[in-house]
Design a protein around this motif. Structure first.
Motif, PDB file in Angstrom:
ATOM      1  N   LYS A 145       0.818  -1.217   0.000  1.00 13.97           N
ATOM      2  CA  LYS A 145       0.000   0.000   0.000  1.00 13.97           C
ATOM      3  C   LYS A 145       0.853   1.269   0.000  1.00 13.97           C
ATOM      4  O   LYS A 145       0.319   2.363  -0.140  1.00 13.97           O
ATOM      5  N   MET A 146       2.154   1.111   0.167  1.00 19.07           N
ATOM      6  CA  MET A 146       3.047   2.271   0.148  1.00 19.07           C
ATOM      7  C   MET A 146       3.319   2.672  -1.298  1.00 19.07           C
ATOM      8  O   MET A 146       3.555   1.817  -2.153  1.00 19.07           O
ATOM      9  N   SER A 147       3.309   3.970  -1.547  1.00 16.17           N
ATOM     10  CA  SER A 147       3.677   4.457  -2.876  1.00 16.17           C
ATOM     11  C   SER A 147       5.180   4.239  -3.071  1.00 16.17           C
ATOM     12  O   SER A 147       5.926   4.031  -2.103  1.00 16.17           O
ATOM     13  N   VAL A 148       5.628   4.310  -4.317  1.00 14.12           N
ATOM     14  CA  VAL A 148       7.063   4.179  -4.593  1.00 14.12           C
ATOM     15  C   VAL A 148       7.855   5.249  -3.848  1.00 14.12           C
ATOM     16  O   VAL A 148       8.867   4.931  -3.201  1.00 14.12           O
ATOM     17  N   PRO A 149       7.422   6.527  -3.866  1.00 14.22           N
ATOM     18  CA  PRO A 149       8.178   7.523  -3.089  1.00 14.22           C
ATOM     19  C   PRO A 149       8.233   7.181  -1.594  1.00 14.22           C
ATOM     20  O   PRO A 149       9.269   7.410  -0.958  1.00 14.22           O
ATOM     21  N   GLU A 150       7.161   6.640  -1.041  1.00 13.75           N
ATOM     22  CA  GLU A 150       7.160   6.260   0.376  1.00 13.75           C
ATOM     23  C   GLU A 150       8.119   5.098   0.635  1.00 13.75           C
ATOM     24  O   GLU A 150       8.765   5.039   1.672  1.00 13.75           O
ATOM     25  N   GLN A 151       8.206   4.188  -0.334  1.00 15.80           N
ATOM     26  CA  GLN A 151       9.084   3.034  -0.172  1.00 15.80           C
ATOM     27  C   GLN A 151      10.557   3.410  -0.245  1.00 15.80           C
ATOM     28  O   GLN A 151      11.383   2.778   0.405  1.00 15.80           O
ATOM     29  N   ILE A 152      10.885   4.412  -1.013  1.00 14.13           N
ATOM     30  CA  ILE A 152      12.310   4.761  -1.175  1.00 14.13           C
ATOM     31  C   ILE A 152      12.744   5.938  -0.303  1.00 14.13           C
ATOM     32  O   ILE A 152      13.931   6.221  -0.200  1.00 14.13           O
ATOM     33  N   ALA A 153      11.784   6.585   0.339  1.00 17.50           N
ATOM     34  CA  ALA A 153      12.097   7.760   1.153  1.00 17.50           C
ATOM     35  C   ALA A 153      12.921   7.397   2.381  1.00 17.50           C
ATOM     36  O   ALA A 153      12.779   6.320   2.963  1.00 17.50           O
ATOM     37  N   THR A 154      13.744   8.339   2.783  1.00 14.58           N
ATOM     38  CA  THR A 154      14.489   8.227   4.044  1.00 14.58           C
ATOM     39  C   THR A 154      13.531   8.543   5.183  1.00 14.58           C
ATOM     40  O   THR A 154      12.731   9.476   5.090  1.00 14.58           O
ATOM     41  N   PHE A 155      13.612   7.766   6.242  1.00 13.14           N
ATOM     42  CA  PHE A 155      12.773   8.019   7.405  1.00 13.14           C
ATOM     43  C   PHE A 155      13.044   9.414   7.946  1.00 13.14           C
ATOM     44  O   PHE A 155      14.184   9.878   7.932  1.00 13.14           O
ATOM     45  N   LEU A 156      12.004  10.059   8.439  1.00  7.31           N
ATOM     46  CA  LEU A 156      12.126  11.412   8.976  1.00  7.31           C
ATOM     47  C   LEU A 156      12.478  11.417  10.452  1.00  7.31           C
ATOM     48  O   LEU A 156      12.549  12.475  11.059  1.00  7.31           O
ATOM     49  N   PHE A 157      12.703  10.251  11.028  1.00  4.61           N
ATOM     50  CA  PHE A 157      13.058  10.150  12.437  1.00  4.61           C
ATOM     51  C   PHE A 157      14.437   9.513  12.562  1.00  4.61           C
ATOM     52  O   PHE A 157      14.879   8.779  11.679  1.00  4.61           O
ATOM     53  N   GLU A 158      15.106   9.821  13.644  1.00  8.52           N
ATOM     54  CA  GLU A 158      16.437   9.269  13.908  1.00  8.52           C
ATOM     55  C   GLU A 158      16.328   7.778  14.193  1.00  8.52           C
ATOM     56  O   GLU A 158      15.530   7.368  15.037  1.00  8.52           O
ATOM     57  N   ASP A 159      17.115   7.007  13.505  1.00  4.05           N
ATOM     58  CA  ASP A 159      17.080   5.571  13.719  1.00  4.05           C
ATOM     59  C   ASP A 159      18.260   4.933  13.006  1.00  4.05           C
ATOM     60  O   ASP A 159      18.813   5.527  12.072  1.00  4.05           O
ATOM     61  N   ARG A 160      18.601   3.735  13.432  1.00  2.00           N
ATOM     62  CA  ARG A 160      19.651   2.991  12.734  1.00  2.00           C
ATOM     63  C   ARG A 160      19.189   2.699  11.305  1.00  2.00           C
ATOM     64  O   ARG A 160      19.932   2.873  10.357  1.00  2.00           O
ATOM     65  N   ASP A 161      17.970   2.233  11.164  1.00  3.94           N
ATOM     66  CA  ASP A 161      17.405   1.937   9.850  1.00  3.94           C
ATOM     67  C   ASP A 161      16.895   3.231   9.244  1.00  3.94           C
ATOM     68  O   ASP A 161      16.124   3.958   9.862  1.00  3.94           O
ATOM     69  N   LYS A 162      17.329   3.518   8.046  1.00  2.00           N
ATOM     70  CA  LYS A 162      17.026   4.806   7.416  1.00  2.00           C
ATOM     71  C   LYS A 162      15.873   4.738   6.421  1.00  2.00           C
ATOM     72  O   LYS A 162      15.370   5.774   5.992  1.00  2.00           O
ATOM     73  N   ASN A 163      15.478   3.516   6.020  1.00  5.37           N
ATOM     74  CA  ASN A 163      14.461   3.379   4.983  1.00  5.37           C
ATOM     75  C   ASN A 163      13.893   1.956   4.993  1.00  5.37           C
ATOM     76  O   ASN A 163      14.339   1.105   5.770  1.00  5.37           O
ATOM     77  N   LEU A 164      12.942   1.719   4.118  1.00  4.32           N
ATOM     78  CA  LEU A 164      12.300   0.409   4.022  1.00  4.32           C
ATOM     79  C   LEU A 164      13.322  -0.687   3.728  1.00  4.32           C
ATOM     80  O   LEU A 164      13.283  -1.749   4.350  1.00  4.32           O
TER      81      LEU A 164
END
Length: 174
Positions: A27-46
């Motif tokens: 259900k995630m759009s392509v931009p949502e799937q490739i976007a960098t997370f907006l929160f601090e975390d070890r994992d930066k994306n999907l």
């Protein structure tokens, strides 16, 4: 969902939670799937989240092979790491897969999920849930290793992706 206490519950939890994770990603759009997370975390994306799940499947498969098939004592959680060093181990996993594409991460995870679930399918309730059935599990049981590496980890991933989507969609509306 309650903690699985039988093989059937373990299979159901793992497969249903994985299906929900796949549905969320679908259900995630392509931009949502490739976007960098907006929160601090070890994992930066999907991709990072999916690779994390994949690599933990790989560790689970190794533990099973060494500890159950070869009747040895696997090094858990991984070679050169102790359980109190999980942040360091998880960072090493993150570093290892930075050149992996999102498409490859999706395929790797699908394949490793199938392998882990196939092993569970082959085992009996006794092999999965009897404490100390395999000497390397000591005072616990094999399911205690499978649960966090299947449904438990899939729930973790969905929580992280939902947080990403809330932030991403909130920002994109501005």
């Amino acid at each position: 969902m309650a903690k699985p206490k039988t093989k059937e519950q373990l299979l159901t939890a793992g497969n249903e939670t994985f299906a929900k994770l796949q549905e969320l990603i679908g259900k995630m759009s392509v931009p949502e799937q490739i976007a960098t997370f907006l929160f601090e975390d070890r994992d930066k994306n999907l991709r990072d989240v999916l690779i994390h799940l994949y690599e933990w499947h790989q560790m689970m498969l190794e533990w099973y092979e060494v500890g159950c098939l070869n009747q040895g004592t696997p090094q858990t959680p991984a070679q050169e790491y102790k359980w109190n060093q999980l942040p360091l181990l998880n960072h090493e996993i993150w570093l290892k897969y930075q050149a992996t594409s999102l498409a490859a991460a999706k395929e790797l995870l699908l394949g490793s999920h199938r392998k882990v679930m196939a092993i569970i399918e082959e085992l009996s309730d006794e092999e999965l849930f009897e404490k100390g059935y395999y000497p390397w599990t000591k005072t616990t049981n094999l399911a205690a290793y499978f649960i966090p590496n299947t449904s438990g980890h899939y729930n973790w991933a969905m929580t992280k992706l939902k947080k990403h989507l809330r932030g991403y969609r909130g920002v994109s509306r501005l």
